[in-house]
Design an enzyme around this catalytic site. Structure first.
Site, PDB file in Angstrom:
ATOM      1  N   PRO A   1      16.587  16.673   5.577  1.00 55.62           N
ATOM      2  CA  PRO A   1      17.050  16.464   4.208  1.00 55.62           C
ATOM      3  C   PRO A   1      18.536  16.118   4.091  1.00 55.62           C
ATOM      4  CG  PRO A   1      15.551  18.322   4.291  1.00 55.62           C
ATOM      5  CD  PRO A   1      15.765  17.901   5.709  1.00 55.62           C
TER       6      PRO A   1
ATOM      7  N   LEU B   1      15.111   0.773   3.428  1.00 57.70           N
ATOM      8  CA  LEU B   1      15.342   1.335   4.766  1.00 57.70           C
ATOM      9  C   LEU B   1      14.316   2.403   5.129  1.00 57.70           C
ATOM     10  CD1 LEU B   1      19.262   1.515   4.786  1.00 57.70           C
ATOM     11  CD2 LEU B   1      17.771  -0.288   5.674  1.00 57.70           C
ATOM     12  N   LYS B   2      13.397   2.700   4.241  1.00 55.98           N
ATOM     13  CA  LYS B   2      12.312   3.665   4.499  1.00 55.98           C
ATOM     14  C   LYS B   2      12.827   4.890   5.263  1.00 55.98           C
ATOM     15  CE  LYS B   2       8.518   0.322   4.181  1.00 55.98           C
ATOM     16  NZ  LYS B   2       9.144  -1.000   4.071  1.00 55.98           N
TER      17      LYS B   2
ATOM     18  N   ASP C   1      13.529 -11.049   4.849  1.00 53.43           N
ATOM     19  CA  ASP C   1      13.565 -10.640   6.265  1.00 53.43           C
ATOM     20  C   ASP C   1      13.873 -11.850   7.145  1.00 53.43           C
ATOM     21  OD1 ASP C   1      12.824  -7.889   5.716  1.00 53.43           O
ATOM     22  OD2 ASP C   1      10.848  -8.660   5.228  1.00 53.43           O
TER      23      ASP C   1
ATOM     24  N   LYS D   1      15.190  -8.134  -1.849  1.00 51.04           N
ATOM     25  CA  LYS D   1      14.983  -6.981  -0.948  1.00 51.04           C
ATOM     26  C   LYS D   1      15.598  -7.252   0.430  1.00 51.04           C
ATOM     27  CE  LYS D   1      10.825  -5.498   0.850  1.00 51.04           C
ATOM     28  NZ  LYS D   1      11.009  -5.005   2.230  1.00 51.04           N
TER      29      LYS D   1
ATOM     30  N   ARG E   1       7.243 -13.667   3.431  1.00 58.50           N
ATOM     31  CA  ARG E   1       7.191 -14.905   4.217  1.00 58.50           C
ATOM     32  C   ARG E   1       6.707 -16.129   3.464  1.00 58.50           C
ATOM     33  NH1 ARG E   1       4.283 -11.490   8.667  1.00 58.50           N
ATOM     34  NH2 ARG E   1       3.794 -10.432   6.701  1.00 58.50           N
TER      35      ARG E   1
ATOM     36  N   ARG F   1      -0.488 -12.594  -1.530  1.00 54.37           N
ATOM     37  CA  ARG F   1      -0.615 -13.961  -1.010  1.00 54.37           C
ATOM     38  C   ARG F   1      -0.965 -14.911  -2.139  1.00 54.37           C
ATOM     39  NH1 ARG F   1       1.711 -11.893   2.156  1.00 54.37           N
ATOM     40  NH2 ARG F   1       1.427 -11.600   4.383  1.00 54.37           N
TER      41      ARG F   1
HETATM   42  O1  C5P Z   1       4.878 -11.160   2.067  1.00 49.44           O
HETATM   43  P1  C5P Z   1       5.137 -10.520   3.390  1.00 49.44           P
HETATM   44  O2  C5P Z   1       3.922  -9.995   4.063  1.00 49.44           O
HETATM   45  O3  C5P Z   1       6.005 -11.353   4.295  1.00 49.44           O
HETATM   46  O4  C5P Z   1       6.007  -9.243   3.002  1.00 49.44           O
HETATM   47  C1  C5P Z   1       6.541  -8.438   3.969  1.00 49.44           C
HETATM   48  C2  C5P Z   1       7.449  -7.440   3.293  1.00 49.44           C
HETATM   49  O5  C5P Z   1       6.683  -6.435   2.655  1.00 49.44           O
HETATM   50  C3  C5P Z   1       8.340  -6.753   4.301  1.00 49.44           C
HETATM   51  O6  C5P Z   1       9.679  -6.747   3.804  1.00 49.44           O
HETATM   52  C4  C5P Z   1       7.801  -5.357   4.396  1.00 49.44           C
HETATM   53  O7  C5P Z   1       8.814  -4.406   4.594  1.00 49.44           O
HETATM   54  C5  C5P Z   1       7.153  -5.164   3.043  1.00 49.44           C
HETATM   55  N1  C5P Z   1       6.029  -4.226   3.140  1.00 49.44           N
HETATM   56  C6  C5P Z   1       6.191  -2.966   2.632  1.00 49.44           C
HETATM   57  N2  C5P Z   1       5.183  -2.043   2.721  1.00 49.44           N
HETATM   58  C7  C5P Z   1       4.025  -2.387   3.275  1.00 49.44           C
HETATM   59  C8  C5P Z   1       3.812  -3.661   3.790  1.00 49.44           C
HETATM   60  C9  C5P Z   1       4.873  -4.575   3.695  1.00 49.44           C
HETATM   61  O8  C5P Z   1       7.256  -2.665   2.096  1.00 49.44           O
HETATM   62  N3  C5P Z   1       3.066  -1.482   3.303  1.00 49.44           N
END
Ligand code: C5P
Length: 230
Positions: free
Chosen positions: A69, A63-64, A9, A34, A208, A179
Site C-alpha cells: 500500500p 501503469l496498472k 503504445d 492513454k 492498434r 475492433r
Molecule cells: O486496441 P488494442 O488491442 O491495441 O488495445 C490495446 C490496449 O488496451 C493496450 O494499451 C492495453 O493496455 C489495453 N488493455 C487493457 N486491458 C485489457 C486489455 C487491453 O487495458 N484487459
C-alpha cells in the site's frame, strides 16, 4: 456519451504525430490519450506533462499498479502531481492498497483493474478462490473497489453490462478489446464500438487499429460514427 481513449503504445515521436493529427480534426471532441509502460519507460512523466501542455485532451497514465500500500500510495501521489486524469491499479492488490491509492490521489481518477482479459476460469483455480465464475469474481472485486472509493474500472465487453446491472452506483466503465473491422477468423472476443456503447461502456479503448493505421483520423471518425457520437 461514450468517449474514445487512444492507447498510444508506440514510440513517443510517433505518438505525438498521431495526437497532433487527431487534434487537427477533433479539436472539440473530448478524446482521451492513454500512455502505458512503453512510452512511460521511454519518456517518463514528461510524456504526461507535454501532452497536457500541448493539447486539451485528458491523459490516462495506465501503469496498472500492484505493490504494498505505501508504495502504491506514493506512486499515485506522483501520478497526481504529473496531472494525469486517470490511472490504474490492480484490485487484486487488496483493500489496504486500494484505500491508500484513493487516499493519495488528488485530481486523478482511479480505475480498478479486476482480472486481466488474458485470464480465464483456470486462473480462479490457481487463486483457489471459492468463486468459480469469472463474472461473479470480477463483481466481487469491483464492489470492494467501489466501496473503497475508486472512480471506475477497466473491464471486458463481456462483463460491462453485467456489472452495470448488478451495481447500483455510478462508476466509469472503461472497455478495451474494441475492433472496428471484425476480422475473418478472428476468434478473440472483441466488440465493435456500437456494441460496447450499447452494453454500457463510458470509455472505449482503441489501440492498434488507430496507431497502426495510415489514417488514424479516419479510424476515430468511423468509431465515433458507429456510436452515433458524430
Ligand atoms: O486496441 P488494442 O488491442 O491495441 O488495445 C490495446 C490496449 O488496451 C493496450 O494499451 C492495453 O493496455 C489495453 N488493455 C487493457 N486491458 C485489457 C486489455 C487491453 O487495458 N484487459
Amino acid at each position: 456519451m461514450t468517449r474514445i481513449c487512444v492507447a498510444l503504445d508506440v514510440p513517443w515521436e510517433r505518438a505525438l504525430k498521431i495526437v497532433r493529427d487527431l487534434y487537427d480534426f477533433f479539436e472539440n471532441y473530448p478524446l482521451i490519450m492513454k500512455i502505458g509502460h512503453k512510452i512511460y519507460l521511454e519518456k517518463g512523466g514528461d510524456a504526461v506533462r507535454e501532452l497536457k501542455e500541448e493539447f486539451p485532451y485528458e491523459v490516462f497514465l495506465d501503469l496498472k499498479l500492484h505493490d504494498i500500500p505505501s508504495v502504491v500510495g506514493l506512486a499515485v501521489e506522483e501520478i497526481s502531481n504529473l496531472g494525469a486524469d486517470y490511472t490504474t491499479i490492480h484490485l487484486l492488490g487488496g483493500e489496504a492498497m486500494v484505500e491508500e491509492a484513493v487516499n493519495r490521489k488528488e485530481n486523478t481518477k482511479i480505475l480498478g483493474v479486476s482480472l486481466l482479459t488474458s485470464h480465464d476460469e483456470s486462473y480462479l483455480g490457481f487463486l483457489k478462490t471459492t468463486i468459480g465464475d469469472i463474472k461473479e469474481f470480477v463483481l466481487h472485486l469491483v464492489k470492494i473497489g467501489l466501496d473503497k472509493g475508486i472512480d471506475g474500472i477497466v473491464c471486458s465487453g463481456e462483463e460491462v453490462e453485467f456489472l452495470k446491472k448488478n451495481l447500483d452506483r455510478d462508476f466509469i466503465a472503461v472497455v478495451p478489446g474494441i475492433r472496428i473491422k471484425k476480422q475473418k477468423g478472428d476468434q478473440r472476443r472483441v466488440l465493435t464500438p456500437a456494441e460496447a456503447k450499447k452494453r454500457g461502456a463510458d470509455i472505449i479503448v482503441i489501440g492498434r487499429e488507430i496507431t497502426e493505421s495510415k489514417n488514424p483520423v479516419y479510424v476515430v471518425e468511423r468509431a465515433l460514427k458507429m456510436m452515433g457520437e458524430i
